[in-house]
Design a protein around this motif. Structure first.
Motif, PDB file in Angstrom:
ATOM      1  N   PRO A 108     -75.307 -61.440  36.330  1.00 25.90           N
ATOM      2  CA  PRO A 108     -74.606 -61.489  35.799  1.00 25.90           C
ATOM      3  C   PRO A 108     -73.424 -62.039  36.862  1.00 25.90           C
ATOM      4  CG  PRO A 108     -75.231 -59.411  35.885  1.00 25.90           C
ATOM      5  CD  PRO A 108     -76.180 -60.489  36.246  1.00 25.90           C
ATOM      6  N   LYS A 109     -72.596 -63.079  36.274  1.00 27.56           N
ATOM      7  CA  LYS A 109     -71.238 -63.086  37.540  1.00 27.56           C
ATOM      8  C   LYS A 109     -69.972 -62.509  36.889  1.00 27.56           C
ATOM      9  CE  LYS A 109     -71.946 -68.147  36.910  1.00 27.56           C
ATOM     10  NZ  LYS A 109     -70.672 -69.945  36.323  1.00 27.56           N
ATOM     11  N   GLU A 110     -69.541 -61.929  38.327  1.00 23.50           N
ATOM     12  CA  GLU A 110     -68.185 -61.082  38.668  1.00 23.50           C
ATOM     13  C   GLU A 110     -67.322 -61.093  37.479  1.00 23.50           C
ATOM     14  OE1 GLU A 110     -66.314 -58.472  41.389  1.00 23.50           O
ATOM     15  OE2 GLU A 110     -67.894 -60.009  42.424  1.00 23.50           O
ATOM     16  N   GLY A 111     -66.996 -59.898  36.724  1.00 25.75           N
ATOM     17  CA  GLY A 111     -65.520 -60.602  35.809  1.00 25.75           C
ATOM     18  C   GLY A 111     -65.816 -60.733  34.925  1.00 25.75           C
ATOM     19  N   THR A 112     -67.247 -60.967  34.427  1.00 23.84           N
ATOM     20  CA  THR A 112     -67.740 -60.946  33.210  1.00 23.84           C
ATOM     21  C   THR A 112     -68.207 -59.491  32.160  1.00 23.84           C
ATOM     22  OG1 THR A 112     -70.376 -61.076  33.959  1.00 23.84           O
ATOM     23  CG2 THR A 112     -69.270 -63.573  33.076  1.00 23.84           C
ATOM     24  N   LEU A 113     -68.765 -59.299  30.675  1.00 24.08           N
ATOM     25  CA  LEU A 113     -68.741 -58.515  30.515  1.00 24.08           C
ATOM     26  C   LEU A 113     -69.943 -57.678  31.192  1.00 24.08           C
ATOM     27  CD1 LEU A 113     -67.188 -56.720  28.722  1.00 24.08           C
ATOM     28  CD2 LEU A 113     -68.284 -57.144  27.053  1.00 24.08           C
ATOM     29  N   GLN A 114     -71.045 -59.062  31.568  1.00 20.68           N
ATOM     30  CA  GLN A 114     -72.525 -58.426  31.382  1.00 20.68           C
ATOM     31  C   GLN A 114     -72.523 -58.121  32.972  1.00 20.68           C
ATOM     32  OE1 GLN A 114     -71.629 -61.763  30.516  1.00 20.68           O
ATOM     33  NE2 GLN A 114     -73.058 -63.121  31.772  1.00 20.68           N
ATOM     34  N   HIS A 115     -71.774 -58.660  33.979  1.00 20.88           N
ATOM     35  CA  HIS A 115     -71.494 -57.995  34.924  1.00 20.88           C
ATOM     36  C   HIS A 115     -70.572 -56.402  35.406  1.00 20.88           C
ATOM     37  CE1 HIS A 115     -69.729 -56.983  39.238  1.00 20.88           C
ATOM     38  NE2 HIS A 115     -70.626 -57.546  39.545  1.00 20.88           N
ATOM     39  N   ALA A 116     -69.596 -55.757  34.288  1.00 20.50           N
ATOM     40  CA  ALA A 116     -69.341 -54.365  34.115  1.00 20.50           C
ATOM     41  C   ALA A 116     -70.052 -53.788  33.247  1.00 20.50           C
ATOM     42  CB  ALA A 116     -67.710 -54.508  33.066  1.00 20.50           C
ATOM     43  N   PHE A 117     -70.718 -53.983  32.756  1.00 18.89           N
ATOM     44  CA  PHE A 117     -71.969 -53.161  32.141  1.00 18.89           C
ATOM     45  C   PHE A 117     -73.242 -52.950  33.892  1.00 18.89           C
ATOM     46  CE2 PHE A 117     -76.288 -52.190  30.031  1.00 18.89           C
ATOM     47  CZ  PHE A 117     -76.046 -51.637  29.534  1.00 18.89           C
ATOM     48  N   LEU A 118     -73.567 -54.006  34.176  1.00 21.12           N
ATOM     49  CA  LEU A 118     -74.299 -53.378  35.242  1.00 21.12           C
ATOM     50  C   LEU A 118     -73.481 -52.336  35.605  1.00 21.12           C
ATOM     51  CD1 LEU A 118     -76.576 -53.580  37.339  1.00 21.12           C
ATOM     52  CD2 LEU A 118     -74.794 -55.992  38.164  1.00 21.12           C
ATOM     53  N   ARG A 119     -72.314 -52.753  36.892  1.00 18.90           N
ATOM     54  CA  ARG A 119     -71.489 -51.739  37.412  1.00 18.90           C
ATOM     55  C   ARG A 119     -71.727 -50.149  35.988  1.00 18.90           C
ATOM     56  NH1 ARG A 119     -73.062 -54.086  40.718  1.00 18.90           N
ATOM     57  NH2 ARG A 119     -72.383 -56.045  41.600  1.00 18.90           N
TER      58      ARG A 119
END
Length: 544
Positions: A298-309
């Motif tokens: 997932p690219k940084e700044g996307t909701l997918q990246h937020a879920f990963l974090r």
């Protein structure tokens, strides 16, 4: 795969035949065997000659070499006897069988293979057959002949017909939703888990960890978020779409058709509008690891990246004993089977990932009859469900951006994850086999699952997929359950020796009768001559 119940006058036990022509016409190649009719004598693998015999072997003694030996000698059938409690089997035996099981599934053979759950009667039959088979290999020729002629054997007989393809079989999936608060163009988070199980024998496939744990987690998330969405203060601005897919073990056919129906054949669908991400749940009931499987990081700044974090933060701050990682694997379209369910969504350019305690999709546990209820630890399943729920909630309500501490426990007290609820759902799921070819659209299982989802979700409805008649992607076969009888019989050579003895007896009797007849004729002949001579002498004396 076939299930057989074995009954005789003094022996009754359950047999499951591995008719593993599940038919993955997905790949355009056959697997398994459609031969289900059997009428042959029982032997164990210790016997020298297995041709046209029903070869019995226990799981604790089972090996791939013995299995191949039976197939090479053109055995009439193979019966593998399983322990009554799979959890009681030695772990090295279980691991060995799970390594062999994919080979058994992929192999096409004319020899029907059966599985039986052991009981006293079956073990008695096995032991008697083993003693007879062992004695044949260790005794002299005369002893073997004598033992063969006098020993009792067992004739295994099935009365069913040959398996035939089932036409118009439907694979059913279930969808339900929680509508977000706000405008029409709200982002949608999709939560997916497939419910079907898979193994070398469908009637023994209970799929506890794969994927009973995933469905249990999905239902618990539906319960939790339905409560949050009940109150305006906690009603989030996200649509939540829950999907319990069928045909997951058949290249995710239920998910494939659902995507086609929503993206290609309708003008209005939550999947067409604004999908934030798709979260697939798979094998969550064991171990101290969690892996987020992605086709594209997932690219940084996307909701997918937020879920990963958020996942990383929740694990690190609240569950330090858990090892978390992201596993990146590109989709290999040259493979016949997709690795994980999220790949179905990724192919349609929807951001998706799968969370699982397994690091590799090739783990044998995902497709094994050894995946039974004891293999799922309720505390682990509860913990993993809570990790997902906490991370998902932090994303939906943007808690990190609002300054919520990383160690904040959201689901506590009345909103806590209910371990008893998860245990109850797991017990229900594993109380029945859920192989795709056993779950029809009107089954009790689907009706119960639909009722459960309807308690917490809105607009719950079924979706069906049926194989194309001209170019089917999957084909199922009937004769999954038959009756097999075990008859105590004398071996065929006994009849031969009995016939020989009768022939010898008749021959001796015939000779004796002939000898006696000739003796009587001689006596009569001698008596007649004596009478004539006496008469002549008397006459001669008279005239002298």
């Amino acid at each position: 795969l076939l299930l057989f119940v074995l009954n005789s006058a003094d022996h009754s036990f359950l047999l499951v035949s591995l008719y593993h022509r599940l038919d993955l016409v997905l790949f355009s190649f056959p697997a398994g065997t459609r031969n289900a009719v059997l009428n042959t004598e029982a032997r164990t693998v210790e016997a020298d000659v297995l041709s046209r015999r029903c070869v019995m072997m226990r799981l604790v003694d089972f090996s791939y070499e013995q299995y191949q030996k039976a197939l090479r000698q053109s055995a009439g059938a193979v019966v593998i006897i399983l322990p009554k409690a799979m959890s009681a089997a030695p772990q090295d035996v279980v691991r060995q069988f799970m390594e062999i099981e994919p080979e058994m599934l992929a192999m096409e053979t004319i020899v029907p293979v059966y599985f039986a759950v052991e009981d006293e009667e079956l073990l008695s039959i096995y032991e008697q057959t083993r003693v007879a088979s062992t004695s044949q290999g260790s005794a002299s020729a005369a002893e073997v002949l004598l033992h063969t002629a006098t020993a009792n054997g067992f004739q295994m007989v099935t009365s069913g017909a040959q398996s035939k393809a089932v036409s118009d079989w439907l694979i059913t999936s279930l969808e339900g939703r929680l509508t977000g608060l706000g405008g029409e163009d709200l982002p949608t988070i999709v939560i997916v888990a497939h419910y079907d199980s898979f193994g070398v024998a469908p009637w023994l496939s209970h799929g506890a960890d794969s994927n009973g744990s995933g469905i249990s987690g999905l239902l618990e998330l539906a319960r939790l978020f339905s409560r949050l969405y009940t109150y305006k203060r906690t009603h989030a601005g996200y649509n939540l779409l829950f999907f319990a897919s069928g045909g997951g073990k058949f290249n995710y056919q239920g998910t494939k058709r659902w995507l086609e129906d929503n993206l290609d054949h309708t003008d209005s669908s939550l999947l067409q509008d604004n999908v934030a991400f798709v979260l697939c749940l798979d094998t969550l009931g064991r171990g101290n690891s969690l892996h987020l499987h992605v086709s594209k990081p997932p690219k940084e700044g996307t909701l997918q990246h937020a879920f990963l974090r958020e996942l990383e933060m929740v694990v690190e701050s609240q569950f330090p004993e858990v090892k978390f990682s992201m596993v990146h694997k590109k989709i290999n379209l040259a493979e016949d089977m997709l690795a994980w369910e999220h790949e179905r969504f990724a192919i349609r350019r929807l951001p998706a990932f799968t969370i699982s305690h397994l690091e590799s999709h090739r783990d044998g546990l995902r497709n094994s009859i050894m995946d039974t209820r004891p293999r799922v630890d309720s505390k682990t399943l509860t913990r993993n469900t809570r990790i997902i729920a906490e991370a998902l909630t932090r994303v939906i309500y943007n808690l990190t951006e609002k300054g919520a501490p990383a160690d904040l426990h959201i689901f506590t007290e009345q909103m806590q994850i209910q371990q008893e609820q998860l245990e109850s759902v797991m017990d229900w799921l594993t109380s029945q086999p859920r192989a795709a070819q056993l779950v029809d659209k009107d089954s009790t299982f689907l009706n119960t699952l639909e009722y459960y989802m309807s308690r917490y979700l809105k607009d719950v409805k079924q979706h069906h997929v049926k194989a194309d008649k001209r170019d089917p992607e999957f084909v199922f076969y009937d004769q999954l359950k038959q009756v097999m009888n075990a008859y105590r019989v004398k071996p065929a050579i006994f009849d031969l020796l009995l016939a020989l003895c009768i022939a010898v007896y008749l021959g001796v009797a015939y000779v004796a009768v002939q000898v006696r007849k000739k003796g009587n004729e001689s006596i009569l002949s001698s008596g007649h001559s004596l009478g004539v001579n006496t008469f002549v002498i008397q006459i001669h004396s008279q005239y002298s």
